[in-house]
Design an enzyme around this catalytic site. Sequence first.
Site, short mmCIF file in Angstrom:
data_model
loop_
_atom_site.label_atom_id
_atom_site.label_comp_id
_atom_site.label_asym_id
_atom_site.label_seq_id
_atom_site.Cartn_x
_atom_site.Cartn_y
_atom_site.Cartn_z
N GLU A 187 34.05 -60.04 -25.27
CA GLU A 187 35.31 -60.72 -25.54
C GLU A 187 35.20 -62.17 -25.05
O GLU A 187 34.71 -62.41 -23.95
CB GLU A 187 36.47 -60.02 -24.81
N GLY A 196 38.10 -59.19 -14.03
CA GLY A 196 38.33 -57.97 -13.27
C GLY A 196 37.74 -56.76 -13.95
O GLY A 196 37.19 -55.87 -13.30
N ALA A 197 37.85 -56.72 -15.28
CA ALA A 197 37.33 -55.58 -16.04
C ALA A 197 37.39 -55.92 -17.53
O ALA A 197 37.98 -56.92 -17.93
CB ALA A 197 38.14 -54.32 -15.75
N MET A 198 36.78 -55.04 -18.35
CA MET A 198 36.78 -55.21 -19.79
C MET A 198 36.90 -53.86 -20.46
O MET A 198 36.17 -52.92 -20.13
CB MET A 198 35.50 -55.92 -20.26
N GLU A 199 37.78 -53.78 -21.48
CA GLU A 199 38.19 -52.52 -22.07
C GLU A 199 37.30 -52.03 -23.19
O GLU A 199 37.78 -51.48 -24.19
CB GLU A 199 39.63 -52.64 -22.60
N ASN A 200 35.98 -52.16 -23.08
CA ASN A 200 35.10 -51.60 -24.11
C ASN A 200 35.47 -50.14 -24.35
O ASN A 200 35.64 -49.36 -23.41
CB ASN A 200 33.64 -51.66 -23.65
N HIS A 205 45.23 -50.54 -16.30
CA HIS A 205 45.32 -51.61 -17.29
C HIS A 205 44.27 -51.39 -18.39
O HIS A 205 44.59 -51.42 -19.58
CB HIS A 205 45.11 -52.95 -16.60
N GLU A 206 43.03 -51.17 -17.99
CA GLU A 206 41.96 -50.98 -18.98
C GLU A 206 42.17 -49.68 -19.76
O GLU A 206 41.88 -49.62 -20.97
CB GLU A 206 40.60 -50.98 -18.29
N HIS A 210 44.53 -50.13 -22.57
CA HIS A 210 43.89 -50.80 -23.71
C HIS A 210 43.23 -49.81 -24.68
O HIS A 210 43.02 -50.15 -25.85
CB HIS A 210 42.81 -51.76 -23.23
#
Length: 869
Positions: free
Chosen positions: A136, A274-278, A308-309, A312
């Site tokens: 992203e 913080g993180a990524m929603e793959n 949060h993730e 998503h």
Amino acid sequence: MRSLNLTRADAAARSDLLSVESYDVEIDLTDGSGGPGTGTFRSRTVVRFSCARPGAETFIDLRSAVIRSAVLNGRELFPAGEENRYDDEEGLTLPDLQESNELVVDADLAYTTTGEGLHRMVDPADGEVYLYSQFETADAKRVFACFDQPDLKARYTLTVTAPEKWVVVANTLAEESPAEGGGVVHRFAPTEIMSTYLVALIAGPYHVVEDAYTDEHGTIPLRLLCRASLAEYLDADRLFAETKEGFGFYHREFGLPYAFGKYDQIFVPEFNAGAMENAGAVTFLEDYVFRSRVTGYRYERRNETILHEMAHMWFGDLVTMRWWDDLWLNESFATFASVLAQVDATQYTEAWTTFANVEKSWAYRQDQLPSTHPVAADMTDLETVEANFDGITYAKGASVLKQLVAYVGREPFLAGLRAYFAEHAFGNAEFDDLLSALEESSGRDLSGWADQWLRTTGINPISVDVAVSGSGAGARISELTVVQGPAAPGAGELRTHRLGVGLYNRDDSGALVRTARAELDVTGERTVVADLAGQPVPDLVLPNDEDLTYCSVRLDERSLATVLDSLENIVDPLARTLCWSALWEMTREARLPARRFVEVVSRAVPRESQIGVVQRVLTQAQTALARYADPDWAAATGWATFSGAMLAAARDAEPGSDHQLAFLTALCACPIGIDQQRVLGTLLDAGAEDAGLPGLVVDTDLRWTVLTALVAAGVEGVDRIDAELAADDTAGGARRAATARAARPSVAAKEEAEELILTTGADAPTNAIVRATLLGLDLPGHEHLLTGLCERYLDDVTALWKARPGDLAQTVAEGIFPSWAVDGETVERFEQVIADESRPSSLRRIIAEQTADMTRALKARAVDAAEAD
């Protein structure tokens, strides 16, 4: 000429032309030798797609590649001998398309050390190599040839050849077999239909822990992964328990079960966010694997990120925005949903208090900058998108959604959401699609609400006018009026707010408790609260009680006096937090002298029960001292008084408590005097008991925190830093050592840090080391050491912007901005830069934001200095 900065118009044209069926991607991470790759990896992509206008031309995205071959429908796109010619700026042109097309691109691509594309890290603890992807907004093209935009969804089948002992993770599960040249081939099952930015590839000798979540919808395999050298710190039981709480909540409330099969959560090194929603393979900043003791606030924030993730997976992954105009909805919804889940399904039942204190503070600052934008922003191109991952997109948008839920009701909101998911699953949608679903479920016309809240900027100040009848103990409210100001000074929207007004009084013990409350819609400049007429005149009137709307609370004179004198006596945590927020915003707006805010914090924060609020207001107090207070008073009195209060609070706190750790950590972020230096030195060398801090655990990270404070004071130096690093020869230790080195109180040390940050080419530091170095550069009391850096700022960032563009350049541009040089001459200098349209727009935005903060600081300092007169 096309460029890497894909425009919305070009993306829409390509979307109208193409429909993508599938990608088959083969990636070799072994350099063909069975061992881990070094500088490059091989990527072969077969993409199948249809074209609505046969004979047309388009382009496919690929970056930093050496192309071995590119074959479209059997036709080689590069003449013999020209295989390696490729222009990043142009994209790979695809001419003379047929109705059905197959493109095969075989290329060598580069690993990165900037947290984009396929990031490569070597663990100093054991020499092992770790990889992870981050795509992203549009960096999938760094790993495989693709149409890199969110509305050209497809199925992906990955085949990855990796060293034998590596774990390889993607969006689906894989079958494994030996590779001919050594290593293992991982053949992943085809994915569900999804966007390029959600494709994941994580590889290396990761430590793996397994579990599963089961309910009436079936079983979801769960895994947690981290670097092997962090395995002993991975609190898998807690993480799995919180993951299961999240799935239980979202399955119950969203109506559709999780759609992506298994669910991996991977804690990866040197992550920018913080993180990524793959989809099915969420990556997290590995700092969330706590190798030392942290407060409950850090656990709460980690839990918010986990939820949060996970949100998503439905909002973003299952139903995806058509273009990045709806980025706000993607992120705002996940932020809102995560806090809702925390309150309803986890131990963090006071999460809305943290939201009011943390997210809203972020939003308020962003909304007062010259770069503010509507929640539903006009995302014309990728550069605009990347600049708008900000407090409006996340925090203001989430606040607006919270207001919408208060406006339509929770159950109608969730019913509309379920209908939206059901209708658009595995497709793309726009905000109007969600709005229509919510109108249907709630029966309300929301078009006016959307115009007011999503297409305007600014914060409405909300205050009260209280008319009183009678006097003394018999005084009563004859009329209480909510007063709404325009969203921007002298102009802007008056919005519809659903808000509460609370009346608070002291009881016999002196505690401030709510004695009456009214909830109503506020639609204009003045709204009478009829339900509160006749109530005894309270000690505190709190507009926006329970924090239903997004506004700037202005306390009336009587209420402000109560809060300044007795904030710690407010019993309700959320009400108390709203008062903390009101005082902080008054300080930022130069309506309360900074020293008054610091005085309240010093007195009241030891009695604040919410550890997240404690840590937040301590940081705010330090910002007030560093930026908003009269610098002469801060240097002579302010810092010494505050640091003394922090040491006293640490000693008075319950031994071993979160509060004790928070106060000691705050002390270490202050300029420290001789007595405090002695305490910290004793703590480092002899332990907590000898330092008068029984129960405090002096573990690895706290040792670095204390040492850095002593280095910043000139008590310790390079030899002690090197000795500590030898004892903590890890990636975390390297980062902490970089911060400590930059914290040395000399011009030479600051110039050394500057040189490191700006190094490019093969010797360039990783993104993680750059960020860590920035943390030690601009410390309170070191302003006089940074004059040269201030003078060189424009030359430095301009050169870096050209050499290392993207997230890292933006981080450095913000991190080395001379925010310590608070004076009119510096403001004037940078205003000229902002007006220079020959400079990159995203760089000018950063400088405009930082300059606006400096202008705010000038006003606040003037008000604070006047307090001494």
